[in-house]
Design a protein around this motif. Structure first.
Motif, PDB file in Angstrom:
ATOM      1  N   SER A  42       0.838  -1.206   0.000  1.00 33.53           N
ATOM      2  CA  SER A  42       0.000   0.000   0.000  1.00 33.53           C
ATOM      3  C   SER A  42       0.872   1.256   0.000  1.00 33.53           C
ATOM      4  O   SER A  42       0.566   2.233  -0.692  1.00 33.53           O
ATOM      5  N   ARG A  56      -4.738   2.177   1.973  1.00 37.20           N
ATOM      6  CA  ARG A  56      -4.550   2.212   3.431  1.00 37.20           C
ATOM      7  C   ARG A  56      -3.289   1.488   3.846  1.00 37.20           C
ATOM      8  O   ARG A  56      -3.052   0.348   3.469  1.00 37.20           O
ATOM      9  N   THR A  64      -4.805  -4.715   4.961  1.00 37.89           N
ATOM     10  CA  THR A  64      -5.569  -4.754   3.717  1.00 37.89           C
ATOM     11  C   THR A  64      -6.180  -6.146   3.546  1.00 37.89           C
ATOM     12  O   THR A  64      -5.536  -7.048   3.040  1.00 37.89           O
ATOM     13  N   ASP A  80      -4.395  -3.612  -5.396  1.00 43.77           N
ATOM     14  CA  ASP A  80      -3.680  -3.823  -4.129  1.00 43.77           C
ATOM     15  C   ASP A  80      -4.239  -5.109  -3.511  1.00 43.77           C
ATOM     16  O   ASP A  80      -5.374  -5.142  -3.048  1.00 43.77           O
TER      17      ASP A  80
HETATM   18 MG    MG Z   1      -1.770  -3.000   2.353  1.00 41.06          MG
END
Ligand code: MG
Ligand code: GTP
Length: 210
Positions: A42, A56, A64, A80
Protein backbone atom coordinates in the motif's frame (compact mmCIF):
# COMPACT_ATOMS: atom_id res chain seq x y z
CA UNK A 1 6.82 0.68 -29.46
CA UNK A 2 5.97 4.16 -28.22
CA UNK A 3 5.96 4.33 -24.47
CA UNK A 4 3.39 6.63 -23.01
CA UNK A 5 3.99 8.28 -19.64
CA UNK A 6 0.92 7.82 -17.49
CA UNK A 7 -0.17 10.29 -14.84
CA UNK A 8 -0.14 8.00 -11.82
CA UNK A 9 -1.09 10.85 -9.52
CA UNK A 10 -4.50 10.90 -11.22
CA UNK A 11 -5.18 7.35 -9.97
CA UNK A 12 -8.47 6.96 -8.16
CA UNK A 13 -10.06 4.29 -6.03
CA UNK A 14 -12.73 2.27 -7.81
CA UNK A 15 -13.87 -0.52 -5.54
CA UNK A 16 -13.03 -3.14 -2.93
CA UNK A 17 -13.80 -6.82 -3.32
CA UNK A 18 -13.80 -9.46 -0.58
CA UNK A 19 -12.31 -12.02 -2.95
CA UNK A 20 -11.21 -12.47 -6.51
CA UNK A 21 -14.60 -13.68 -7.74
CA UNK A 22 -16.11 -10.36 -6.71
CA UNK A 23 -13.70 -8.22 -8.72
CA UNK A 24 -15.23 -6.17 -11.54
CA UNK A 25 -15.37 -7.76 -14.98
CA UNK A 26 -12.16 -9.08 -16.46
CA UNK A 27 -11.78 -6.15 -18.90
CA UNK A 28 -9.09 -3.63 -19.74
CA UNK A 29 -5.63 -4.23 -18.34
CA UNK A 30 -4.37 -4.48 -14.79
CA UNK A 31 -1.18 -4.77 -12.78
CA UNK A 32 -1.37 -6.27 -9.29
CA UNK A 33 0.73 -5.51 -6.23
CA UNK A 34 1.42 -8.69 -4.25
CA UNK A 35 3.60 -9.53 -1.29
CA UNK A 36 3.73 -10.66 2.28
CA UNK A 37 1.72 -8.80 4.81
CA UNK A 38 3.52 -5.62 5.87
CA UNK A 39 5.92 -5.73 2.89
CA UNK A 40 4.87 -2.24 1.84
CA UNK A 41 2.36 -2.79 -1.00
CA UNK A 42 0.00 0.00 0.00
CA UNK A 43 2.89 2.37 0.77
CA UNK A 44 4.38 1.72 -2.68
CA UNK A 45 1.04 2.48 -4.35
CA UNK A 46 0.76 5.72 -2.42
CA UNK A 47 4.35 6.67 -3.31
CA UNK A 48 3.74 5.92 -6.99
CA UNK A 49 0.53 7.92 -7.10
CA UNK A 50 1.86 10.69 -4.85
CA UNK A 51 -1.24 10.33 -2.69
CA UNK A 52 -0.90 9.98 1.05
CA UNK A 53 -3.81 7.72 1.70
CA UNK A 54 -5.08 6.30 -1.56
CA UNK A 55 -4.27 2.80 -0.30
CA UNK A 56 -4.55 2.21 3.43
CA UNK A 57 -1.26 1.49 5.16
CA UNK A 58 -0.79 0.19 8.67
CA UNK A 59 1.75 -0.81 11.25
CA UNK A 60 -0.52 -3.78 11.99
CA UNK A 61 0.14 -6.53 9.45
CA UNK A 62 -2.88 -7.83 7.63
CA UNK A 63 -4.59 -4.46 7.37
CA UNK A 64 -5.57 -4.75 3.72
CA UNK A 65 -8.05 -7.62 3.88
CA UNK A 66 -9.93 -6.56 0.80
CA UNK A 67 -8.72 -6.48 -2.77
CA UNK A 68 -8.64 -2.82 -3.73
CA UNK A 69 -8.95 -1.76 -7.34
CA UNK A 70 -7.72 1.59 -8.62
CA UNK A 71 -7.99 3.27 -12.01
CA UNK A 72 -5.01 5.09 -13.55
CA UNK A 73 -7.07 6.00 -16.58
CA UNK A 74 -9.98 4.38 -18.36
CA UNK A 75 -9.35 0.65 -18.74
CA UNK A 76 -6.00 0.75 -16.89
CA UNK A 77 -6.09 -0.59 -13.36
CA UNK A 78 -3.82 -1.19 -10.38
CA UNK A 79 -4.77 -3.77 -7.78
CA UNK A 80 -3.68 -3.82 -4.13
CA UNK A 81 -3.89 -7.46 -3.05
CA UNK A 82 -4.14 -8.50 0.60
CA UNK A 83 -0.82 -9.62 2.00
CA UNK A 84 -0.01 -13.30 2.41
CA UNK A 85 1.87 -15.05 5.16
CA UNK A 86 0.35 -13.13 8.03
CA UNK A 87 1.05 -15.24 11.10
CA UNK A 88 -2.11 -14.35 13.05
CA UNK A 89 -4.46 -15.55 10.34
CA UNK A 90 -5.92 -19.02 10.93
CA UNK A 91 -4.36 -21.78 8.82
CA UNK A 92 -7.62 -22.45 6.97
CA UNK A 93 -7.94 -18.82 5.86
CA UNK A 94 -4.31 -18.76 4.77
CA UNK A 95 -4.82 -21.79 2.61
CA UNK A 96 -7.95 -20.30 1.07
CA UNK A 97 -6.18 -17.06 0.28
CA UNK A 98 -3.21 -18.84 -1.28
CA UNK A 99 -5.56 -20.78 -3.49
CA UNK A 100 -7.40 -17.60 -4.44
CA UNK A 101 -4.13 -15.88 -5.35
CA UNK A 102 -3.14 -18.79 -7.56
CA UNK A 103 -6.53 -18.64 -9.29
CA UNK A 104 -6.23 -14.91 -9.78
CA UNK A 105 -2.86 -15.30 -11.49
CA UNK A 106 -4.08 -18.16 -13.63
CA UNK A 107 -7.50 -16.89 -14.63
CA UNK A 108 -7.46 -13.11 -14.66
CA UNK A 109 -6.93 -12.36 -18.33
CA UNK A 110 -6.52 -8.61 -17.93
CA UNK A 111 -3.50 -9.15 -15.66
CA UNK A 112 -0.48 -8.02 -17.70
CA UNK A 113 2.12 -7.59 -14.98
CA UNK A 114 2.84 -8.32 -11.36
CA UNK A 115 4.65 -6.17 -8.81
CA UNK A 116 6.02 -8.41 -6.04
CA UNK A 117 7.12 -6.55 -2.93
CA UNK A 118 9.48 -8.06 -0.38
CA UNK A 119 11.15 -6.47 2.63
CA UNK A 120 14.81 -6.15 1.56
CA UNK A 121 15.82 -7.63 4.91
CA UNK A 122 13.67 -10.77 4.47
CA UNK A 123 13.37 -11.57 0.76
CA UNK A 124 12.27 -14.71 -1.07
CA UNK A 125 10.19 -16.47 1.54
CA UNK A 126 8.33 -19.58 0.34
CA UNK A 127 5.16 -17.78 -0.67
CA UNK A 128 7.12 -15.06 -2.48
CA UNK A 129 8.87 -17.74 -4.50
CA UNK A 130 5.57 -19.41 -5.23
CA UNK A 131 3.99 -16.17 -6.46
CA UNK A 132 6.95 -15.50 -8.74
CA UNK A 133 6.99 -19.06 -10.03
CA UNK A 134 3.27 -18.88 -10.79
CA UNK A 135 3.80 -15.64 -12.70
CA UNK A 136 6.67 -17.12 -14.72
CA UNK A 137 4.57 -20.20 -15.51
CA UNK A 138 1.72 -17.95 -16.71
CA UNK A 139 4.14 -15.76 -18.73
CA UNK A 140 3.21 -12.74 -16.66
CA UNK A 141 6.18 -10.34 -16.35
CA UNK A 142 7.28 -9.38 -12.86
CA UNK A 143 9.00 -6.45 -11.20
CA UNK A 144 10.28 -7.29 -7.74
CA UNK A 145 10.66 -4.34 -5.38
CA UNK A 146 12.91 -4.84 -2.37
CA UNK A 147 11.15 -2.48 -0.01
CA UNK A 148 12.35 -0.57 3.04
CA UNK A 149 15.76 -0.14 1.39
CA UNK A 150 16.16 2.89 3.66
CA UNK A 151 16.63 0.44 6.55
CA UNK A 152 19.95 -0.82 5.14
CA UNK A 153 23.27 0.89 4.47
CA UNK A 154 24.17 1.10 0.80
CA UNK A 155 26.63 -1.83 0.88
CA UNK A 156 24.13 -4.23 2.42
CA UNK A 157 21.44 -2.93 0.09
CA UNK A 158 23.52 -3.73 -2.99
CA UNK A 159 24.50 -7.18 -1.79
CA UNK A 160 20.86 -8.06 -1.06
CA UNK A 161 19.89 -6.81 -4.52
CA UNK A 162 22.56 -8.92 -6.19
CA UNK A 163 21.63 -11.99 -4.16
CA UNK A 164 17.95 -11.75 -5.12
CA UNK A 165 18.80 -11.02 -8.76
CA UNK A 166 21.00 -14.09 -8.90
CA UNK A 167 18.43 -16.38 -7.32
CA UNK A 168 15.63 -15.19 -9.56
CA UNK A 169 17.73 -15.34 -12.73
CA UNK A 170 17.61 -19.12 -12.33
CA UNK A 171 13.85 -19.05 -13.07
CA UNK A 172 14.44 -17.73 -16.61
CA UNK A 173 11.38 -15.51 -16.42
CA UNK A 174 10.73 -11.89 -17.33
CA UNK A 175 11.74 -10.60 -13.89
CA UNK A 176 13.33 -7.27 -13.01
CA UNK A 177 14.56 -6.67 -9.45
CA UNK A 178 15.05 -3.20 -7.93
CA UNK A 179 15.27 -1.78 -4.48
CA UNK A 180 12.65 0.58 -3.20
CA UNK A 181 11.85 2.96 -0.40
CA UNK A 182 8.51 4.72 -0.08
CA UNK A 183 9.64 7.41 2.41
CA UNK A 184 12.99 8.03 0.65
CA UNK A 185 11.38 7.83 -2.81
CA UNK A 186 13.92 5.29 -4.07
CA UNK A 187 12.91 3.11 -7.02
CA UNK A 188 9.69 4.92 -7.84
CA UNK A 189 11.14 5.92 -11.23
CA UNK A 190 11.94 2.27 -12.01
CA UNK A 191 8.44 1.18 -11.07
CA UNK A 192 6.92 3.94 -13.15
CA UNK A 193 9.00 3.08 -16.21
CA UNK A 194 8.03 -0.57 -15.94
CA UNK A 195 4.32 0.20 -15.60
CA UNK A 196 4.50 2.65 -18.53
CA UNK A 197 6.11 -0.05 -20.61
CA UNK A 198 3.53 -2.69 -19.67
CA UNK A 199 0.65 -0.31 -20.24
CA UNK A 200 2.02 0.69 -23.66
CA UNK A 201 2.36 -2.84 -25.06
CA UNK A 202 0.49 -3.44 -28.32
CA UNK A 203 -1.49 -6.32 -26.82
CA UNK A 204 -2.51 -4.06 -23.96
CA UNK A 205 -3.68 -1.44 -26.48
CA UNK A 206 -5.76 -3.90 -28.45
CA UNK A 207 -7.48 -5.32 -25.40
CA UNK A 208 -8.03 -1.87 -24.10
CA UNK A 209 -9.71 -0.62 -27.26
CA UNK A 210 -11.91 -3.65 -27.81
MG1 MG B 1 -1.77 -3.00 2.35
N1 GTP C 1 11.08 2.55 6.48
C1 GTP C 1 10.15 2.16 5.60
N2 GTP C 1 8.95 1.76 6.05
C2 GTP C 1 8.03 1.34 5.12
C3 GTP C 1 8.31 1.32 3.72
N3 GTP C 1 7.22 0.83 3.08
C4 GTP C 1 6.32 0.58 4.04
N4 GTP C 1 6.78 0.87 5.27
C5 GTP C 1 6.07 0.70 6.57
O1 GTP C 1 5.74 -0.67 6.71
C6 GTP C 1 4.44 -0.83 7.30
C7 GTP C 1 3.55 -1.65 6.36
O2 GTP C 1 3.35 -0.93 5.15
P1 GTP C 1 2.06 -1.19 4.25
O3 GTP C 1 2.27 -0.37 3.01
O4 GTP C 1 0.81 -0.99 5.01
O5 GTP C 1 2.25 -2.74 3.92
P2 GTP C 1 1.28 -3.73 3.10
O6 GTP C 1 2.17 -4.62 2.31
O7 GTP C 1 0.28 -2.95 2.34
O8 GTP C 1 0.63 -4.57 4.29
P3 GTP C 1 -0.76 -5.39 4.28
O9 GTP C 1 -1.81 -4.51 3.67
O10 GTP C 1 -0.98 -5.66 5.71
O11 GTP C 1 -0.53 -6.63 3.51
C8 GTP C 1 3.94 0.59 7.54
O12 GTP C 1 4.24 0.94 8.88
C9 GTP C 1 4.73 1.44 6.56
O13 GTP C 1 4.89 2.77 6.97
C10 GTP C 1 9.61 1.77 3.29
O14 GTP C 1 9.96 1.78 2.11
N5 GTP C 1 10.48 2.17 4.28
Amino acid sequence: MTIKNHNYHMTRFITSAPDIRHLPQDLGIEVAFAGRSNAGKSSALNALTKQKSLARTSKTPGRTQLINLFEVEEGIHLVDLPGYGYAEVPEEMKRKWQKALGEYLQKRECLIGLVVLMDIRHPLKDLDQQMIQWAVAMHVPVIVLLTKADKLASGARKSQLNKVREELAALNGDIQVEYFSAPKKIGIDKLQQKLDMWFSQPTAQIENNS
